[in-house]
Write a protein that holds these residues in place. Sequence first.
Motif, PDB file in Angstrom:
ATOM      1  N   LEU A  13      28.779  15.176  15.959  1.00 15.20           N
ATOM      2  CA  LEU A  13      27.760  14.574  15.112  1.00 15.20           C
ATOM      3  C   LEU A  13      28.277  13.248  14.550  1.00 15.20           C
ATOM      4  O   LEU A  13      29.423  13.155  14.111  1.00 15.20           O
ATOM      5  N   ALA A  14      27.405  12.207  14.565  1.00 17.87           N
ATOM      6  CA  ALA A  14      27.789  10.919  13.962  1.00 17.87           C
ATOM      7  C   ALA A  14      26.566  10.292  13.309  1.00 17.87           C
ATOM      8  O   ALA A  14      25.443  10.421  13.812  1.00 17.87           O
ATOM      9  N   TYR A  15      26.791   9.659  12.175  1.00 13.46           N
ATOM     10  CA  TYR A  15      25.716   8.996  11.411  1.00 13.46           C
ATOM     11  C   TYR A  15      25.871   7.492  11.543  1.00 13.46           C
ATOM     12  O   TYR A  15      26.998   6.981  11.485  1.00 13.46           O
ATOM     13  N   LEU A  16      24.749   6.788  11.656  1.00 19.28           N
ATOM     14  CA  LEU A  16      24.794   5.322  11.636  1.00 19.28           C
ATOM     15  C   LEU A  16      24.738   4.888  10.176  1.00 19.28           C
ATOM     16  O   LEU A  16      23.796   5.224   9.447  1.00 19.28           O
ATOM     17  N   ALA A  17      25.771   4.161   9.755  1.00 15.22           N
ATOM     18  CA  ALA A  17      25.886   3.776   8.347  1.00 15.22           C
ATOM     19  C   ALA A  17      25.831   2.261   8.208  1.00 15.22           C
ATOM     20  O   ALA A  17      25.863   1.531   9.205  1.00 15.22           O
ATOM     21  N   PHE A  18      25.714   1.800   6.977  1.00 13.28           N
ATOM     22  CA  PHE A  18      25.729   0.357   6.709  1.00 13.28           C
ATOM     23  C   PHE A  18      26.265   0.128   5.304  1.00 13.28           C
ATOM     24  O   PHE A  18      26.189   1.006   4.442  1.00 13.28           O
ATOM     25  N   GLU A  19      26.816  -1.058   5.091  1.00  9.69           N
ATOM     26  CA  GLU A  19      27.271  -1.457   3.756  1.00  9.69           C
ATOM     27  C   GLU A  19      26.053  -2.006   3.023  1.00  9.69           C
ATOM     28  O   GLU A  19      25.510  -3.038   3.417  1.00  9.69           O
ATOM     29  N   ALA A  20      25.621  -1.315   1.973  1.00  8.55           N
ATOM     30  CA  ALA A  20      24.403  -1.730   1.277  1.00  8.55           C
ATOM     31  C   ALA A  20      24.712  -2.751   0.203  1.00  8.55           C
ATOM     32  O   ALA A  20      25.654  -2.596  -0.567  1.00  8.55           O
ATOM     33  N   GLU A  21      23.903  -3.807   0.187  1.00 10.38           N
ATOM     34  CA  GLU A  21      24.046  -4.794  -0.878  1.00 10.38           C
ATOM     35  C   GLU A  21      23.735  -4.119  -2.215  1.00 10.38           C
ATOM     36  O   GLU A  21      24.437  -4.291  -3.194  1.00 10.38           O
ATOM     37  N   ASN A  22      22.668  -3.328  -2.228  1.00  4.81           N
ATOM     38  CA  ASN A  22      22.325  -2.518  -3.388  1.00  4.81           C
ATOM     39  C   ASN A  22      22.052  -1.095  -2.883  1.00  4.81           C
ATOM     40  O   ASN A  22      21.028  -0.841  -2.256  1.00  4.81           O
ATOM     41  N   PRO A  23      22.975  -0.173  -3.117  1.00  6.90           N
ATOM     42  CA  PRO A  23      22.864   1.157  -2.505  1.00  6.90           C
ATOM     43  C   PRO A  23      21.828   2.094  -3.145  1.00  6.90           C
ATOM     44  O   PRO A  23      21.588   3.183  -2.616  1.00  6.90           O
ATOM     45  N   THR A  24      21.199   1.636  -4.227  1.00  8.18           N
ATOM     46  CA  THR A  24      20.264   2.516  -4.944  1.00  8.18           C
ATOM     47  C   THR A  24      19.201   3.086  -4.006  1.00  8.18           C
ATOM     48  O   THR A  24      18.561   2.356  -3.265  1.00  8.18           O
ATOM     49  N   GLY A  25      19.042   4.407  -4.057  1.00  8.42           N
ATOM     50  CA  GLY A  25      18.007   5.064  -3.262  1.00  8.42           C
ATOM     51  C   GLY A  25      18.504   5.618  -1.940  1.00  8.42           C
ATOM     52  O   GLY A  25      17.844   6.455  -1.325  1.00  8.42           O
ATOM     53  N   TYR A  26      19.663   5.156  -1.487  1.00  5.69           N
ATOM     54  CA  TYR A  26      20.181   5.625  -0.203  1.00  5.69           C
ATOM     55  C   TYR A  26      21.125   6.804  -0.377  1.00  5.69           C
ATOM     56  O   TYR A  26      21.721   6.999  -1.439  1.00  5.69           O
ATOM     57  N   GLY A  27      21.304   7.564   0.717  1.00  7.18           N
ATOM     58  CA  GLY A  27      22.323   8.602   0.738  1.00  7.18           C
ATOM     59  C   GLY A  27      23.681   7.945   0.905  1.00  7.18           C
ATOM     60  O   GLY A  27      23.845   7.029   1.706  1.00  7.18           O
ATOM     61  N   ARG A  28      24.676   8.393   0.104  1.00  4.59           N
ATOM     62  CA  ARG A  28      26.023   7.796   0.172  1.00  4.59           C
ATOM     63  C   ARG A  28      26.928   8.647   1.054  1.00  4.59           C
ATOM     64  O   ARG A  28      26.895   9.887   0.996  1.00  4.59           O
ATOM     65  N   LEU A  29      27.760   7.963   1.835  1.00  4.12           N
ATOM     66  CA  LEU A  29      28.702   8.668   2.708  1.00  4.12           C
ATOM     67  C   LEU A  29      29.967   9.014   1.932  1.00  4.12           C
ATOM     68  O   LEU A  29      30.640   8.117   1.398  1.00  4.12           O
ATOM     69  N   LEU A  30      30.287  10.303   1.870  1.00  4.84           N
ATOM     70  CA  LEU A  30      31.560  10.716   1.288  1.00  4.84           C
ATOM     71  C   LEU A  30      32.510  10.901   2.471  1.00  4.84           C
ATOM     72  O   LEU A  30      32.352  11.838   3.258  1.00  4.84           O
ATOM     73  N   THR A  31      33.431   9.945   2.611  1.00  3.28           N
ATOM     74  CA  THR A  31      34.258   9.906   3.811  1.00  3.28           C
ATOM     75  C   THR A  31      35.590  10.616   3.623  1.00  3.28           C
ATOM     76  O   THR A  31      36.079  10.764   2.504  1.00  3.28           O
ATOM     77  N   GLY A  32      36.144  11.033   4.755  1.00  2.00           N
ATOM     78  CA  GLY A  32      37.464  11.654   4.768  1.00  2.00           C
ATOM     79  C   GLY A  32      38.401  10.807   5.612  1.00  2.00           C
ATOM     80  O   GLY A  32      38.042   9.694   6.010  1.00  2.00           O
ATOM     81  N   PRO A  33      39.565  11.327   5.925  1.00  2.00           N
ATOM     82  CA  PRO A  33      40.527  10.540   6.712  1.00  2.00           C
ATOM     83  C   PRO A  33      40.024  10.281   8.140  1.00  2.00           C
ATOM     84  O   PRO A  33      39.260  11.077   8.689  1.00  2.00           O
ATOM     85  N   GLY A  34      40.438   9.160   8.686  1.00  2.00           N
ATOM     86  CA  GLY A  34      40.149   8.860  10.098  1.00  2.00           C
ATOM     87  C   GLY A  34      38.684   8.664  10.396  1.00  2.00           C
ATOM     88  O   GLY A  34      38.172   9.215  11.373  1.00  2.00           O
ATOM     89  N   GLU A  35      37.998   7.861   9.567  1.00  2.00           N
ATOM     90  CA  GLU A  35      36.578   7.554   9.801  1.00  2.00           C
ATOM     91  C   GLU A  35      35.729   8.807   9.992  1.00  2.00           C
ATOM     92  O   GLU A  35      34.951   8.915  10.938  1.00  2.00           O
ATOM     93  N   THR A  36      35.912   9.750   9.103  1.00  2.00           N
ATOM     94  CA  THR A  36      35.076  10.947   9.171  1.00  2.00           C
ATOM     95  C   THR A  36      34.215  11.049   7.920  1.00  2.00           C
ATOM     96  O   THR A  36      34.489  10.422   6.900  1.00  2.00           O
ATOM     97  N   ILE A  37      33.174  11.851   8.046  1.00  6.83           N
ATOM     98  CA  ILE A  37      32.296  12.109   6.899  1.00  6.83           C
ATOM     99  C   ILE A  37      32.514  13.559   6.465  1.00  6.83           C
ATOM    100  O   ILE A  37      32.516  14.475   7.301  1.00  6.83           O
ATOM    101  N   LYS A  38      32.721  13.723   5.156  1.00  2.00           N
ATOM    102  CA  LYS A  38      32.832  15.093   4.629  1.00  2.00           C
ATOM    103  C   LYS A  38      31.450  15.599   4.236  1.00  2.00           C
ATOM    104  O   LYS A  38      31.119  16.771   4.398  1.00  2.00           O
TER     105      LYS A  38
END
Length: 452
Positions: A128-153
Motif C-alpha cells: 500500500l502507498a499513498y500519494l502525498a504532498f507538502e501543503a502550503e496550508n495543511p488545514t483540512g487535509y489528512g496528515r501523514l504520521l511517518t515512520g523510518p524509511g519513508e513509511t507511514i504509520k
Amino acid sequence: MINTALIVLAAGMGTRMKSGIPKVLHKAAGRSLLGHVLTGTAALAAKQTVIVVGPDMETVGQEAQLYVPGSAIAIQTKRLGTGHAVLAARESLAGFSGIVIVVYADAPLISAASIAKLIGKTDGNTPLAYLAFEAENPTGYGRLLTGPGETIKSIREELDATPEERAITLCNSGIIAVQSDVLWKYLPLVKGNNAKGEIYLTDLAELVAKSGARVGYSTCPETEVAGINDRVQLAGIEATLQAGYRNRAMLDGATLIAPETVYFSADTKIGKDVTIEPNVFFGPGVTVADDVRILANCHIEGAAIAKGARIGPFARLRPGARIGEDAHIGNFVEVKTSVIGKGVKANHLSYIGDASVGAGSNIGAGAITCNYDGYEKHVTEIGSNVFIGSNTALIAPVRIGDGANVAAGSVIGADVPADSLAITRSELRVKEGWAARYRKMKQARKAAARKG
Ligand code: UD1
Ligand code: MG
C-alpha cells in the motif's frame, strides 16, 4: 507490466457548487472534471475502471463511457466515507488481481506520471502507498504520521488530530495504490470510530502497517492534487489549465500575440507556424493544421482547419465546419456542418450551413444558405470555381454546378447547371431627371408652407 484497476470516487454531492448537475460533470477547458481525470490517467492503461457514484447520478456514468467505454458504475447509496465508497467498487472488481488505484473525480489535474511513481513505491513488502504532498496550508487535509524509511504509520484527519499532529505539513492527497488482496482483506475491517463517524480510506494505512507490512508514499506538487469544491476553485483550475495549454501551443510552434486572451479546450490541436491573434475561443473538438492564421475575435468549435487557411477576424466556426487548405473565412462569416474546399473565399457576412463548397469558389458578401425551412435542414451543394454574388439566398436543397455564376441579389430556388449564369432580378428601370424634378417639387411645397 503490473495489472492495474482504477477506482474513481465521484459520489460527492458537490453542494458548494450550488448546481443542478453533479460536481464532476462541471467543465474546465471544455471537458468535465471526470473527463480530465479519466484522460489524465489513461496512460496507466488500467485493465478495469470503476466509477463510484451516488444515487441518481446516471449522467456521471454516461460521461464515463465517453472516455473509458465499458467502465463499470458502482453506486454508493449512502455517503459514509472514502473507505466506504471504495468498498462499493468491490463487486465490480471481483476476479481482479493486481494493483488498485483510487483517485478522486473532483481533482482533475492529476497526472499519470505521478500515479506511475506511486505504483513504483509498492512491492512485495509494500502492498500500500499513498500519494502525498507538502501543503502550503495543511488545514483540512489528512496528515501523514511517518515512520523510518519513508513509511507511514498512520494518517490523521484534521478533526481527529492533536495540535502537534496538525503542525505536520506532509498531507494525504487521497490517491492510493494498493494490492487488491490487501485492500479487500483490510478495508472491511476499518471502523468509523472518528469525529465524523465515517469509514475512512486513510485508516487502511494503520491497519496494514500493524499487520507488519510496509506502507509507503510518494510525493507530487500540491497543484496537481488540488480539488474543486466551489466555482471559484473551478475558475482557478480553468486558469491553471489555460496557462498550460497556451504554453504548450507556443512551445509546439504557434505564435499567440496575446496568450492570456486565447482560450483552448483540453482537446484543441494546434499545428506549427500557426498565428493566433487576440480574443480567440476554441470550444471542444478543434484541429488546426500548420500555417493557419486565426485573426482576432473568432469563436471556433468542432471544426477542422486545413493548412494555410485564414480565419477571421470575427469569424464563427461551428461543429462540423471543415475548412480546406488556403481557404479564407472572413469577418462575420458563420460556417456550420459544411465542407469548404481548397482556396475558397468567403470573406464577408455570410452563413454557410449544411453545405459543401468546391475548390476555388467565391462566396460573395452577404450570401446565405437557407438551410432550414422551419421544420427540417437541407443541403446546399456548390461546385468548384463557382461565383456566388453578394446578397444571394440559396434555398436548400439546391445544387450549383461547377463554374456557374450566380448574380448578386439572386434568390436561387432550383439547381443551376455548370458554367451557366443564374439571375433572379427584377428589371432595372432608369428615369432620367426624375430625382431633380422631385426635389424641386418638394422644396417648393416646403417654402409655400413656411410663407403661409
Ligand atoms: C480526504 C482524505 C484526506 C485528504 C483529502 C485530500 C479521507 C478520510 N480523507 O478528505 O486525508 O487529505 O481527501 O483532498 O479519505 N467520496 C465518496 N463517497 C464518500 C465520501 C467521499 O465518493 O462517502 C468522494 C468525494 O466525492 C471526493 C473524495 O471521495 O471525490 C474525497 O472526499 P472528501 O469528502 O472531499 O474527503 P476529505 O474530507 O477532503
Ligand atoms: Mg475534499
